[in-house]
Design a protein around this motif. Structure first.
Motif, PDB file in Angstrom:
ATOM      1  N   ARG A 170     -53.286 -32.684  80.801  1.00 31.42           N
ATOM      2  CA  ARG A 170     -53.064 -34.044  80.285  1.00 31.42           C
ATOM      3  C   ARG A 170     -53.852 -34.202  78.995  1.00 31.42           C
ATOM      4  O   ARG A 170     -55.022 -33.812  78.924  1.00 31.42           O
ATOM      5  N   ILE A 171     -53.217 -34.769  77.980  1.00 32.99           N
ATOM      6  CA  ILE A 171     -53.891 -35.007  76.701  1.00 32.99           C
ATOM      7  C   ILE A 171     -53.657 -36.452  76.278  1.00 32.99           C
ATOM      8  O   ILE A 171     -52.701 -37.089  76.712  1.00 32.99           O
ATOM      9  N   SER A 172     -54.528 -36.949  75.418  1.00 38.66           N
ATOM     10  CA  SER A 172     -54.350 -38.312  74.914  1.00 38.66           C
ATOM     11  C   SER A 172     -53.320 -38.316  73.785  1.00 38.66           C
ATOM     12  O   SER A 172     -53.040 -37.278  73.175  1.00 38.66           O
ATOM     13  N   ASN A 183     -53.527 -39.399  70.835  1.00 36.93           N
ATOM     14  CA  ASN A 183     -54.053 -39.001  69.520  1.00 36.93           C
ATOM     15  C   ASN A 183     -54.327 -37.496  69.416  1.00 36.93           C
ATOM     16  O   ASN A 183     -54.666 -37.013  68.345  1.00 36.93           O
ATOM     17  N   GLU A 184     -54.148 -36.761  70.498  1.00 41.04           N
ATOM     18  CA  GLU A 184     -54.313 -35.297  70.489  1.00 41.04           C
ATOM     19  C   GLU A 184     -52.983 -34.554  70.412  1.00 41.04           C
ATOM     20  O   GLU A 184     -52.961 -33.326  70.454  1.00 41.04           O
ATOM     21  N   LEU A 185     -51.865 -35.260  70.330  1.00 44.85           N
ATOM     22  CA  LEU A 185     -50.546 -34.624  70.358  1.00 44.85           C
ATOM     23  C   LEU A 185     -50.389 -33.568  69.272  1.00 44.85           C
ATOM     24  O   LEU A 185     -50.787 -33.787  68.121  1.00 44.85           O
ATOM     25  N   ARG A 186     -49.804 -32.431  69.684  1.00 43.28           N
ATOM     26  CA  ARG A 186     -49.432 -31.347  68.771  1.00 43.28           C
ATOM     27  C   ARG A 186     -47.978 -30.996  69.028  1.00 43.28           C
ATOM     28  O   ARG A 186     -47.459 -31.221  70.121  1.00 43.28           O
ATOM     29  N   THR A 187     -47.357 -30.418  68.019  1.00 42.04           N
ATOM     30  CA  THR A 187     -45.983 -29.966  68.161  1.00 42.04           C
ATOM     31  C   THR A 187     -45.860 -29.101  69.415  1.00 42.04           C
ATOM     32  O   THR A 187     -46.684 -28.214  69.640  1.00 42.04           O
ATOM     33  N   GLY A 188     -44.847 -29.382  70.232  1.00 39.59           N
ATOM     34  CA  GLY A 188     -44.620 -28.633  71.462  1.00 39.59           C
ATOM     35  C   GLY A 188     -45.164 -29.288  72.709  1.00 39.59           C
ATOM     36  O   GLY A 188     -44.887 -28.827  73.813  1.00 39.59           O
ATOM     37  N   ASP A 189     -45.923 -30.369  72.566  1.00 39.03           N
ATOM     38  CA  ASP A 189     -46.418 -31.077  73.745  1.00 39.03           C
ATOM     39  C   ASP A 189     -45.297 -31.927  74.339  1.00 39.03           C
ATOM     40  O   ASP A 189     -44.433 -32.434  73.628  1.00 39.03           O
ATOM     41  N   LEU A 190     -45.340 -32.086  75.638  1.00 42.23           N
ATOM     42  CA  LEU A 190     -44.379 -32.954  76.327  1.00 42.23           C
ATOM     43  C   LEU A 190     -44.896 -34.390  76.311  1.00 42.23           C
ATOM     44  O   LEU A 190     -46.089 -34.620  76.512  1.00 42.23           O
ATOM     45  N   VAL A 191     -43.996 -35.336  76.101  1.00 41.76           N
ATOM     46  CA  VAL A 191     -44.354 -36.753  76.166  1.00 41.76           C
ATOM     47  C   VAL A 191     -43.511 -37.401  77.259  1.00 41.76           C
ATOM     48  O   VAL A 191     -42.318 -37.129  77.372  1.00 41.76           O
ATOM     49  N   PHE A 192     -44.147 -38.237  78.072  1.00 45.80           N
ATOM     50  CA  PHE A 192     -43.495 -38.851  79.224  1.00 45.80           C
ATOM     51  C   PHE A 192     -43.529 -40.373  79.119  1.00 45.80           C
ATOM     52  O   PHE A 192     -44.510 -40.959  78.645  1.00 45.80           O
ATOM     53  N   PHE A 193     -42.462 -40.973  79.590  1.00 44.70           N
ATOM     54  CA  PHE A 193     -42.300 -42.414  79.553  1.00 44.70           C
ATOM     55  C   PHE A 193     -41.877 -42.898  80.937  1.00 44.70           C
ATOM     56  O   PHE A 193     -41.076 -42.257  81.599  1.00 44.70           O
ATOM     57  N   LYS A 194     -42.422 -44.015  81.351  1.00 45.60           N
ATOM     58  CA  LYS A 194     -42.040 -44.644  82.626  1.00 45.60           C
ATOM     59  C   LYS A 194     -41.015 -45.718  82.269  1.00 45.60           C
ATOM     60  O   LYS A 194     -41.364 -46.774  81.764  1.00 45.60           O
ATOM     61  N   THR A 195     -39.729 -45.407  82.493  1.00 46.60           N
ATOM     62  CA  THR A 195     -38.663 -46.295  82.042  1.00 46.60           C
ATOM     63  C   THR A 195     -38.241 -47.321  83.102  1.00 46.60           C
ATOM     64  O   THR A 195     -37.569 -48.294  82.768  1.00 46.60           O
ATOM     65  N   SER A 196     -38.620 -47.099  84.337  1.00 49.19           N
ATOM     66  CA  SER A 196     -38.409 -48.080  85.403  1.00 49.19           C
ATOM     67  C   SER A 196     -39.373 -47.720  86.526  1.00 49.19           C
ATOM     68  O   SER A 196     -40.097 -46.722  86.431  1.00 49.19           O
ATOM     69  N   ARG A 197     -39.337 -48.490  87.577  1.00 46.62           N
ATOM     70  CA  ARG A 197     -40.272 -48.252  88.685  1.00 46.62           C
ATOM     71  C   ARG A 197     -40.169 -46.832  89.225  1.00 46.62           C
ATOM     72  O   ARG A 197     -41.167 -46.220  89.592  1.00 46.62           O
ATOM     73  N   TYR A 198     -38.954 -46.276  89.265  1.00 48.51           N
ATOM     74  CA  TYR A 198     -38.753 -44.967  89.877  1.00 48.51           C
ATOM     75  C   TYR A 198     -38.290 -43.885  88.905  1.00 48.51           C
ATOM     76  O   TYR A 198     -38.019 -42.771  89.326  1.00 48.51           O
ATOM     77  N   GLN A 199     -38.159 -44.202  87.634  1.00 50.08           N
ATOM     78  CA  GLN A 199     -37.643 -43.207  86.692  1.00 50.08           C
ATOM     79  C   GLN A 199     -38.602 -42.936  85.551  1.00 50.08           C
ATOM     80  O   GLN A 199     -39.281 -43.833  85.062  1.00 50.08           O
ATOM     81  N   ARG A 200     -38.574 -41.669  85.141  1.00 52.11           N
ATOM     82  CA  ARG A 200     -39.334 -41.220  83.980  1.00 52.11           C
ATOM     83  C   ARG A 200     -38.378 -40.587  82.987  1.00 52.11           C
ATOM     84  O   ARG A 200     -37.289 -40.158  83.326  1.00 52.11           O
ATOM     85  N   HIS A 201     -38.868 -40.493  81.759  1.00 54.39           N
ATOM     86  CA  HIS A 201     -38.120 -39.844  80.684  1.00 54.39           C
ATOM     87  C   HIS A 201     -39.085 -38.875  80.019  1.00 54.39           C
ATOM     88  O   HIS A 201     -40.286 -39.134  79.957  1.00 54.39           O
ATOM     89  N   VAL A 202     -38.574 -37.749  79.511  1.00 50.22           N
ATOM     90  CA  VAL A 202     -39.432 -36.756  78.873  1.00 50.22           C
ATOM     91  C   VAL A 202     -38.813 -36.315  77.556  1.00 50.22           C
ATOM     92  O   VAL A 202     -37.593 -36.281  77.397  1.00 50.22           O
ATOM     93  N   GLY A 203     -39.678 -35.970  76.628  1.00 48.58           N
ATOM     94  CA  GLY A 203     -39.270 -35.412  75.347  1.00 48.58           C
ATOM     95  C   GLY A 203     -40.318 -34.429  74.886  1.00 48.58           C
ATOM     96  O   GLY A 203     -41.377 -34.295  75.510  1.00 48.58           O
ATOM     97  N   VAL A 204     -40.042 -33.762  73.770  1.00 52.38           N
ATOM     98  CA  VAL A 204     -41.000 -32.811  73.213  1.00 52.38           C
ATOM     99  C   VAL A 204     -41.457 -33.325  71.847  1.00 52.38           C
ATOM    100  O   VAL A 204     -40.638 -33.703  71.006  1.00 52.38           O
ATOM    101  N   TYR A 205     -42.764 -33.368  71.664  1.00 47.94           N
ATOM    102  CA  TYR A 205     -43.345 -33.858  70.418  1.00 47.94           C
ATOM    103  C   TYR A 205     -43.091 -32.847  69.308  1.00 47.94           C
ATOM    104  O   TYR A 205     -43.267 -31.646  69.494  1.00 47.94           O
ATOM    105  N   ILE A 206     -42.658 -33.351  68.125  1.00 47.75           N
ATOM    106  CA  ILE A 206     -42.348 -32.449  67.006  1.00 47.75           C
ATOM    107  C   ILE A 206     -43.211 -32.711  65.781  1.00 47.75           C
ATOM    108  O   ILE A 206     -43.022 -32.089  64.743  1.00 47.75           O
ATOM    109  N   GLY A 207     -44.164 -33.618  65.879  1.00 46.43           N
ATOM    110  CA  GLY A 207     -45.035 -33.935  64.748  1.00 46.43           C
ATOM    111  C   GLY A 207     -44.642 -35.244  64.094  1.00 46.43           C
ATOM    112  O   GLY A 207     -43.582 -35.815  64.375  1.00 46.43           O
ATOM    113  N   ASN A 208     -45.507 -35.736  63.225  1.00 47.82           N
ATOM    114  CA  ASN A 208     -45.261 -36.979  62.489  1.00 47.82           C
ATOM    115  C   ASN A 208     -44.880 -38.140  63.393  1.00 47.82           C
ATOM    116  O   ASN A 208     -44.039 -38.963  63.040  1.00 47.82           O
ATOM    117  N   ASN A 209     -45.482 -38.185  64.566  1.00 46.59           N
ATOM    118  CA  ASN A 209     -45.254 -39.250  65.545  1.00 46.59           C
ATOM    119  C   ASN A 209     -43.803 -39.324  66.026  1.00 46.59           C
ATOM    120  O   ASN A 209     -43.309 -40.385  66.392  1.00 46.59           O
TER     121      ASN A 209
END
Length: 172
Positions: free
Chosen positions: A105-107, A109-135
């Motif tokens: 787990r990283i904060s 502000n520590e994101l680097r290209t290739g890190d996974l980012v997760f979002f809680k889109t509802s009570r039971y669902q998550r979404h995932v993407g891959v960080y590519i830089g420049n926010n």
């Protein structure tokens, strides 16, 4: 194959997925281990960003389909499986529920290209993407299909949950 990673392991989560290099707990299934040992390591952020860009070019605009894993329709975790398989020859688990357990787990502000980012889109669902830089991150959007979005977008800010570093064999 653009490059490989030596001795990597990874996993996935409910409906979506992303990049990762980590050590699995002893209780983890051996089926998650890579099929082969790899010799070439990722040596810089540019290389991994170029590899992810190449995958994006192949998948850009493919429609979102829950449970989908092909160019006829793909969900976020399956897209992450393709990203990691095509860039670092890693076999991620199928769901975001499993992928969020990978790596370290990283904060934000520590994101680097290739890190996974997760979002809680509802009570039971998550979404995932891959960080590519420049926010920005690549993901399979329900509205836009495979796309690149900004972490500064108000929707993603509200639903941001966490980030995981799954690929550690490179320096930023």
């Amino acid at each position: 194959m653009l490059f490989n990673i030596r001795n990597c392991v990874f996993a996935a989560t409910i409906a979506c997925a992303s990049l990762s290099l980590f050590s699995l707990p002893a209780s983890a299934s051996s089926s998650l281990l890579p099929q082969n040992s790899f010799t070439q390591k990722i040596n810089n952020t540019t290389t991994i960003k170029n590899a992810i860009s190449s995958v994006y070019a192949k998948w850009k605009g493919v429609h979102y389909r829950f449970g989908g894993s092909t160019k006829r329709g793909v969900d976020c975790s399956a897209l992450m499986q393709h990203v990691f398989s095509d860039t670092v020859d890693m076999h991620l688990p199928r769901t975001t529920r499993e992928q969020i357990k990978l790596g370290t787990r990283i904060s934000k502000n520590e994101l680097r290209t290739g890190d996974l980012v997760f979002f809680k889109t509802s009570r039971y669902q998550r979404h995932v993407g891959v960080y590519i830089g420049n926010n920005q991150f690549m993901h399979a959007s329900k509205r836009k299909g495979v796309t690149i979005s900004s972490l500064d977008n108000s929707y993603w800010v509200r639903h941001y949950e966490s980030a995981r570093r799954v690929v550690d064999d490179y320096t930023a």
